[in-house]
Design a protein around this motif. Structure first.
Motif, PDB file in Angstrom:
ATOM      1  N   GLY A   1       0.847  -1.097  -0.309  1.00 47.01           N
ATOM      2  CA  GLY A   1       0.078  -0.102   0.002  1.00 47.01           C
ATOM      3  C   GLY A   1       0.836   1.135   0.102  1.00 47.01           C
ATOM      4  N   ASP A   2       2.173   1.157   0.409  1.00 48.59           N
ATOM      5  CA  ASP A   2       3.085   2.367   0.235  1.00 48.59           C
ATOM      6  C   ASP A   2       3.189   2.749  -1.000  1.00 48.59           C
ATOM      7  N   VAL A   3       3.550   4.167  -1.376  1.00 45.67           N
ATOM      8  CA  VAL A   3       3.599   4.439  -2.667  1.00 45.67           C
ATOM      9  C   VAL A   3       5.404   4.971  -2.806  1.00 45.67           C
ATOM     10  N   VAL A   4       5.729   4.669  -4.072  1.00 41.98           N
ATOM     11  CA  VAL A   4       7.269   4.883  -4.182  1.00 41.98           C
ATOM     12  C   VAL A   4       7.400   6.019  -5.345  1.00 41.98           C
ATOM     13  N   VAL A   5       7.860   6.967  -5.242  1.00 44.07           N
ATOM     14  CA  VAL A   5       8.163   8.173  -5.864  1.00 44.07           C
ATOM     15  C   VAL A   5       9.455   7.824  -6.447  1.00 44.07           C
ATOM     16  N   SER A   6       9.636   7.858  -7.796  1.00 47.39           N
ATOM     17  CA  SER A   6      11.090   7.236  -8.279  1.00 47.39           C
ATOM     18  C   SER A   6      11.946   8.702  -8.378  1.00 47.39           C
ATOM     19  N   GLU A   7      12.938   8.652  -7.849  1.00 48.85           N
ATOM     20  CA  GLU A   7      14.213   9.382  -8.036  1.00 48.85           C
ATOM     21  C   GLU A   7      14.817   9.434  -9.322  1.00 48.85           C
ATOM     22  N   LYS A   8      14.906   7.903  -9.715  1.00 47.20           N
ATOM     23  CA  LYS A   8      15.241   7.454 -11.135  1.00 47.20           C
ATOM     24  C   LYS A   8      15.101   6.217 -11.243  1.00 47.20           C
ATOM     25  N   THR A   9      14.757   5.718 -12.747  1.00 53.11           N
ATOM     26  CA  THR A   9      14.310   4.543 -13.142  1.00 53.11           C
ATOM     27  C   THR A   9      15.462   3.609 -13.595  1.00 53.11           C
ATOM     28  N   ILE A  10      15.636   2.683 -13.195  1.00 48.03           N
ATOM     29  CA  ILE A  10      17.086   1.822 -13.650  1.00 48.03           C
ATOM     30  C   ILE A  10      16.455   0.499 -14.576  1.00 48.03           C
ATOM     31  N   GLU A  11      16.842   0.503 -15.594  1.00 51.79           N
ATOM     32  CA  GLU A  11      16.649  -0.943 -16.279  1.00 51.79           C
ATOM     33  C   GLU A  11      17.671  -1.993 -16.088  1.00 51.79           C
ATOM     34  N   HIS A  12      16.949  -2.796 -15.271  1.00 48.40           N
ATOM     35  CA  HIS A  12      17.790  -3.927 -14.702  1.00 48.40           C
ATOM     36  C   HIS A  12      18.012  -4.882 -15.299  1.00 48.40           C
ATOM     37  N   ASP A  13      17.161  -5.196 -16.562  1.00 46.57           N
ATOM     38  CA  ASP A  13      17.497  -6.422 -17.402  1.00 46.57           C
ATOM     39  C   ASP A  13      18.140  -6.155 -18.420  1.00 46.57           C
ATOM     40  N   PHE A  14      18.704  -4.888 -18.713  1.00 42.62           N
ATOM     41  CA  PHE A  14      19.553  -4.360 -19.793  1.00 42.62           C
ATOM     42  C   PHE A  14      21.117  -4.708 -19.698  1.00 42.62           C
ATOM     43  N   ILE A  15      21.361  -6.013 -19.831  1.00 43.57           N
ATOM     44  CA  ILE A  15      22.646  -6.432 -19.524  1.00 43.57           C
ATOM     45  C   ILE A  15      23.612  -6.657 -20.772  1.00 43.57           C
ATOM     46  N   GLU A  16      24.689  -5.971 -20.772  1.00 45.72           N
ATOM     47  CA  GLU A  16      25.746  -6.120 -21.862  1.00 45.72           C
ATOM     48  C   GLU A  16      26.943  -6.812 -21.205  1.00 45.72           C
ATOM     49  N   LYS A  17      27.319  -7.919 -22.188  1.00 44.71           N
ATOM     50  CA  LYS A  17      28.372  -8.885 -21.908  1.00 44.71           C
ATOM     51  C   LYS A  17      29.594  -8.727 -22.741  1.00 44.71           C
ATOM     52  N   PHE A  18      29.370  -7.993 -23.861  1.00 41.04           N
ATOM     53  CA  PHE A  18      30.321  -7.965 -24.767  1.00 41.04           C
ATOM     54  C   PHE A  18      31.437  -6.878 -24.136  1.00 41.04           C
ATOM     55  N   LYS A  19      30.688  -5.599 -23.953  1.00 43.11           N
ATOM     56  CA  LYS A  19      31.301  -4.450 -23.146  1.00 43.11           C
ATOM     57  C   LYS A  19      30.569  -4.042 -22.092  1.00 43.11           C
ATOM     58  N   PRO A  20      30.901  -4.595 -21.092  1.00 41.00           N
ATOM     59  CA  PRO A  20      29.967  -4.261 -19.648  1.00 41.00           C
ATOM     60  C   PRO A  20      29.973  -2.771 -19.418  1.00 41.00           C
ATOM     61  N   GLN A  21      28.792  -2.165 -19.265  1.00 45.16           N
ATOM     62  CA  GLN A  21      28.709  -1.044 -18.574  1.00 45.16           C
ATOM     63  C   GLN A  21      27.390  -0.867 -17.727  1.00 45.16           C
ATOM     64  N   ALA A  22      27.435   0.321 -17.042  1.00 50.26           N
ATOM     65  CA  ALA A  22      26.509   0.717 -16.075  1.00 50.26           C
ATOM     66  C   ALA A  22      25.030   0.340 -16.684  1.00 50.26           C
ATOM     67  N   LEU A  23      24.236   0.138 -15.905  1.00 46.71           N
ATOM     68  CA  LEU A  23      22.788  -0.261 -16.358  1.00 46.71           C
ATOM     69  C   LEU A  23      22.006   1.035 -16.745  1.00 46.71           C
ATOM     70  N   PRO A  24      21.271   1.026 -17.738  1.00 47.19           N
ATOM     71  CA  PRO A  24      20.500   2.666 -18.221  1.00 47.19           C
ATOM     72  C   PRO A  24      19.521   2.921 -17.059  1.00 47.19           C
ATOM     73  N   THR A  25      19.940   4.294 -16.795  1.00 47.21           N
ATOM     74  CA  THR A  25      19.332   5.014 -15.640  1.00 47.21           C
ATOM     75  C   THR A  25      18.691   6.410 -16.096  1.00 47.21           C
TER      76      THR A  25
END
Length: 222
Positions: A92-116
């Motif tokens: 029932g709580d509400v979360v207001v996003s400070e940022k949205t992070i795409e957790h399933d965007f996974i690069e393995k050829f050249k790993p980088q930070a998740l899209p935010t």
């Protein structure tokens, strides 16, 4: 009246229905049908409400179509239910996003930070003084990925990788669409379950009250 024109999108019809059921007690809604979708417009809030579909890709495509048909939208919100993966969250709580992070965007050829994707700070500021008595408002990251999170091990993994408070599907897709159109973006989610073994049952049982809390929260933004 708020002079900016807003678009609020929901992934699921059930989420939109429960949200509007509560909102209609406070605001008149006008339905407008387009060839592939319909919106509910609240003139006093200067805001359109519509379904964008399930999953990041569908949400992005449908949100783009809605933006194109409506024109003049200055801010897009992605709303709906979410699984709670942060500490001290309750259903029932509400979360207001400070940022949205795409957790399933996974690069393995050249790993980088998740899209935010950063969200609108002015919108968050409007909620800093909102203190509801029956649920809590939390500010933090929301993880976005096309995956139902139904066990604690996976929930903990995502929480560790993203430091997110909640996990849902469509936020990153809507955020990408907002970025493409150069308009402001905010994701706000109500906790329907705690991303564990009972998530499916909890979602069904708690969707109505969660969307009511979300609707109440949005009324403090417009």
């Amino acid at each position: 009246m708020n002079q900016s024109v807003n678009l609020v999108v929901f992934p699921l019809q059930a989420e939109l229905h429960e949200f509007l059921k509560y909102l209609s007690k406070f605001s008149k809604l006008e339905e407008t049908k387009f060839p592939n979708f319909k919106t509910h417009f609240a003139p006093d809030l200067n805001t359109h409400f519509a379904r964008c579909g399930h999953g990041k890709v569908q949400a992005a495509i449908q949100t783009q179509q809605i933006l194109y048909q409506l024109g003049g939208i200055e801010h897009v919100f992605c709303l709906g239910a979410a699984g709670g993966i942060g500490k001290n969250l309750k259903i029932g709580d509400v979360v207001v996003s400070e940022k949205t992070i795409e957790h399933d965007f996974i690069e393995k050829f050249k790993p980088q930070a998740l899209p935010t994707f950063a969200t609108d700070s002015a919108t968050r500021e409007k909620l800093t003084l909102y203190a509801p008595t029956t649920f809590a408002i939390h500010f933090g990251a929301i993880a976005s990925g096309d995956e139902d999170i139904t066990d604690e091990k996976r929930a903990n993994e995502i929480a560790l990788n993203t430091s997110a408070l909640a996990v849902a599907w469509e936020g990153a897709g809507v955020a990408r669409t907002a970025r493409l159109n150069k308009i402001s973006f905010t994701e706000i989610r109500a906790i329907s379950d705690l991303a564990n073994g009972s998530a499916s049952t909890d979602f069904a049982q708690n969707l109505g009250p969660a969307m009511q809390n979300l609707s109440s929260t949005m009324l403090h933004i417009f």
